[in-house]
Write a protein that holds these residues in place. Sequence first.
Motif, PDB file in Angstrom:
ATOM      1  N   SER A   1      32.289   9.795  54.204  1.00  0.00           N
ATOM      2  CA  SER A   1      32.893   9.457  55.503  1.00  0.00           C
ATOM      3  C   SER A   1      34.395   9.740  55.519  1.00  0.00           C
ATOM      4  O   SER A   1      34.938  10.278  56.497  1.00  0.00           O
ATOM      5  CB  SER A   1      32.626   7.982  55.841  1.00  0.00           C
ATOM      6  OG  SER A   1      33.198   7.134  54.853  1.00  0.00           O
TER       7      SER A   1
ATOM      8  N   ASN B   1      28.521  10.690  60.221  1.00  0.00           N
ATOM      9  CA  ASN B   1      27.286  10.185  60.838  1.00  0.00           C
ATOM     10  C   ASN B   1      26.638  11.219  61.753  1.00  0.00           C
ATOM     11  O   ASN B   1      25.461  11.098  62.092  1.00  0.00           O
ATOM     12  CB  ASN B   1      27.582   8.907  61.634  1.00  0.00           C
ATOM     13  CG  ASN B   1      27.965   7.756  60.724  1.00  0.00           C
ATOM     14  OD1 ASN B   1      27.390   7.583  59.654  1.00  0.00           O
ATOM     15  ND2 ASN B   1      28.950   6.973  61.142  1.00  0.00           N
ATOM     16  N   ARG B   2      27.414  12.225  62.164  1.00  0.00           N
ATOM     17  CA  ARG B   2      26.860  13.256  63.047  1.00  0.00           C
ATOM     18  C   ARG B   2      26.460  14.511  62.278  1.00  0.00           C
ATOM     19  O   ARG B   2      25.884  15.436  62.854  1.00  0.00           O
ATOM     20  CB  ARG B   2      27.895  13.610  64.127  1.00  0.00           C
ATOM     21  CG  ARG B   2      28.223  12.437  65.058  1.00  0.00           C
ATOM     22  CD  ARG B   2      29.332  12.798  66.022  1.00  0.00           C
ATOM     23  NE  ARG B   2      28.965  13.909  66.898  1.00  0.00           N
ATOM     24  CZ  ARG B   2      29.777  14.469  67.791  1.00  0.00           C
ATOM     25  NH1 ARG B   2      31.016  14.011  67.913  1.00  0.00           N
ATOM     26  NH2 ARG B   2      29.361  15.471  68.544  1.00  0.00           N
TER      27      ARG B   2
ATOM     28  N   THR C   1      24.330  16.592  59.506  1.00  0.00           N
ATOM     29  CA  THR C   1      23.024  16.569  58.834  1.00  0.00           C
ATOM     30  C   THR C   1      23.062  17.294  57.492  1.00  0.00           C
ATOM     31  O   THR C   1      22.269  17.004  56.604  1.00  0.00           O
ATOM     32  CB  THR C   1      21.949  17.229  59.721  1.00  0.00           C
ATOM     33  OG1 THR C   1      22.357  18.565  60.043  1.00  0.00           O
ATOM     34  CG2 THR C   1      21.736  16.428  61.001  1.00  0.00           C
TER      35      THR C   1
ATOM     36  N   ASP D   1      32.734  13.847  61.775  1.00  0.00           N
ATOM     37  CA  ASP D   1      32.118  12.525  61.683  1.00  0.00           C
ATOM     38  C   ASP D   1      30.885  12.643  60.795  1.00  0.00           C
ATOM     39  O   ASP D   1      29.926  13.340  61.135  1.00  0.00           O
ATOM     40  CB  ASP D   1      31.731  12.034  63.085  1.00  0.00           C
ATOM     41  CG  ASP D   1      31.124  10.629  63.057  1.00  0.00           C
ATOM     42  OD1 ASP D   1      30.890  10.089  61.953  1.00  0.00           O
ATOM     43  OD2 ASP D   1      30.870  10.078  64.149  1.00  0.00           O
TER      44      ASP D   1
ATOM     45  N   SER E   1      26.178   9.679  53.419  1.00  0.00           N
ATOM     46  CA  SER E   1      27.012   9.629  54.623  1.00  0.00           C
ATOM     47  C   SER E   1      28.207   8.712  54.410  1.00  0.00           C
ATOM     48  O   SER E   1      29.339   9.031  54.779  1.00  0.00           O
ATOM     49  CB  SER E   1      26.174   9.153  55.819  1.00  0.00           C
ATOM     50  OG  SER E   1      26.957   9.072  56.981  1.00  0.00           O
ATOM     51  N   GLY E   2      27.950   7.561  53.785  1.00  0.00           N
ATOM     52  CA  GLY E   2      29.034   6.619  53.514  1.00  0.00           C
ATOM     53  C   GLY E   2      30.011   7.144  52.485  1.00  0.00           C
ATOM     54  O   GLY E   2      31.227   6.950  52.598  1.00  0.00           O
TER      55      GLY E   2
ATOM     56  N   ASN F   1      17.588   2.526  68.600  1.00  0.00           N
ATOM     57  CA  ASN F   1      18.768   1.776  68.191  1.00  0.00           C
ATOM     58  C   ASN F   1      19.448   1.123  69.385  1.00  0.00           C
ATOM     59  O   ASN F   1      19.280   1.550  70.530  1.00  0.00           O
ATOM     60  CB  ASN F   1      19.768   2.701  67.480  1.00  0.00           C
ATOM     61  CG  ASN F   1      19.191   3.307  66.229  1.00  0.00           C
ATOM     62  OD1 ASN F   1      18.456   2.639  65.496  1.00  0.00           O
ATOM     63  ND2 ASN F   1      19.524   4.573  65.965  1.00  0.00           N
TER      64      ASN F   1
ATOM     65  N   LYS G   1      21.166   1.887  48.643  1.00  0.00           N
ATOM     66  CA  LYS G   1      21.980   1.373  49.744  1.00  0.00           C
ATOM     67  C   LYS G   1      21.719  -0.112  49.978  1.00  0.00           C
ATOM     68  O   LYS G   1      22.640  -0.880  50.262  1.00  0.00           O
ATOM     69  CB  LYS G   1      21.688   2.173  51.024  1.00  0.00           C
ATOM     70  CG  LYS G   1      22.608   1.812  52.185  1.00  0.00           C
ATOM     71  CD  LYS G   1      22.342   2.693  53.397  1.00  0.00           C
ATOM     72  CE  LYS G   1      23.299   2.332  54.533  1.00  0.00           C
ATOM     73  NZ  LYS G   1      23.059   3.174  55.736  1.00  0.00           N
TER      74      LYS G   1
END
Length: 489
Positions: A52, A63-64, A66, A61, A48-49, A238, A40
């Motif tokens: 997406s 990003n949400r 796992t 989503d 994840s990317g 974050n 990355k």
Amino acid sequence: MKKPKASSQVDRDTQDFLSKYLKEVKENNAAVFVGAGLSKSAGYVDWSGLLSEVAKGLGLDANRETDLVALAQYHLNSNATNRHHLTQLLIDEFSDLKDPTENHQILARLPVQTFWTTNYDRLIEKALEAGGKRVDAKYTKEQLATTRRGRDAVVYKMHGDIEQPDKAILSKDDYEKYHQTHGPFTTALSGDLVEKTFLFLGFSFTDPNLDFIMSRIRATFTNHQRQHYCIARKRSRNKGEKEAEFQYAKIKQDLVTQDLMRFNIKTIFVDEFSEITVLLKTLEDRYRRRTVFISGSAADYGTWGQAATEDFVAKLSRALIDKDLRITSGFGLGIGGAVVTGAVQQIYSTRQRSVDEQLVLRPFPIGITDTTERQETFTRYRVELIAQAGIAVFIMGNKTVGGSIVTADGMRSEFELAKKSGLYLIPVGASNSMAGDLWNEVMSDFDKCYPGASSSVKKLMSKLGEPTDKPETLLRPLLDLIQNLASGE
């Protein structure tokens, strides 16, 4: 890297990792497992990317989520198991040949011969090849049965390669059939995890295949599993993240860290990703400091005389081998033979050592008549020899030109290359000739050559410039200085 404080458990863990993993590297027992996190930073997407767009199509989503393996499977389920879109995503995201990161380059320079990865890109292979190593990449079970001649490193790509995107491991279906389609990879990885010490980088430990393999090893070896390490960024809050969410994530990270200890995987935490590079640089620096480059030539032995000089160099070489250090040298006129004599005598005095492991000699091809080709070859020779070392010792340095004795410009070149490569520079000033000039340069700019060095280092360096007709008297301060630098943390 700043020396860690002894009171910090994290710092103690870091120092322990550096010491123990370095030992495994030296003994050819080390392996590296690279995850998506390392790619990355080179500009490739992580899982994840990659998924997406797929997630959006499912109303989710990425990003949400796992369980990204399940996400890929959901996509296949909704498309009548048509894999074309996932294959095209891999082609779109990984076909561009990006450059390896500094982390990849450092790993490639270490004498590690075994690499495992779940990544589809070619970053590891590219870094190794740029370092002059011959790579044997394996991403099909058929390739496991063949061996590339003269290979320096093996890269096992357990989830496939961008060259065969249609066969990459992506979905639950792929994982469930893995033991049938890629069973030999499971066997090979199990063997390496038992026999080698792994360093996991950029890996999240959510891969079902690795979890299954590690569980089987744990069940078989219980309390006798080999020690492994992973480097991870400590969870920080974050921007815009609520305190409760941050604390939850922190607890989860602590629990995962504890769970990894079941498999004897110890986590080394860093505060920022950039500190991973610092750690790898420290590891490389400490490894290189175990190799001493000896630069020397003598057409005229001065007041020392040939016999005393050769005895001094032989005893130095023998003592370095005895301290389990490695020697590289270009077999300089009047000096190289004594290096070989001392080193080989000590190596052969024990059955636990071999010449190939502890002595690297590169006699210069003096028969090249073309001036340009000769100079280019000599420079390449020097660069390759010096790149392996962390300490450089310079002795005498003179030659005959037109019947006259002059200082050796070759030693000057080696000094400048060693300086550029960050080696510790140790000219034996009392041997005069070019080494005497170089000693004066180092002492006149000592703080720049040895930033933060202790007073004892400067004192030992000073002794090497004190005039003497008996070179043997310089052995003790020279060896003490080398040992100080080789073992310093």
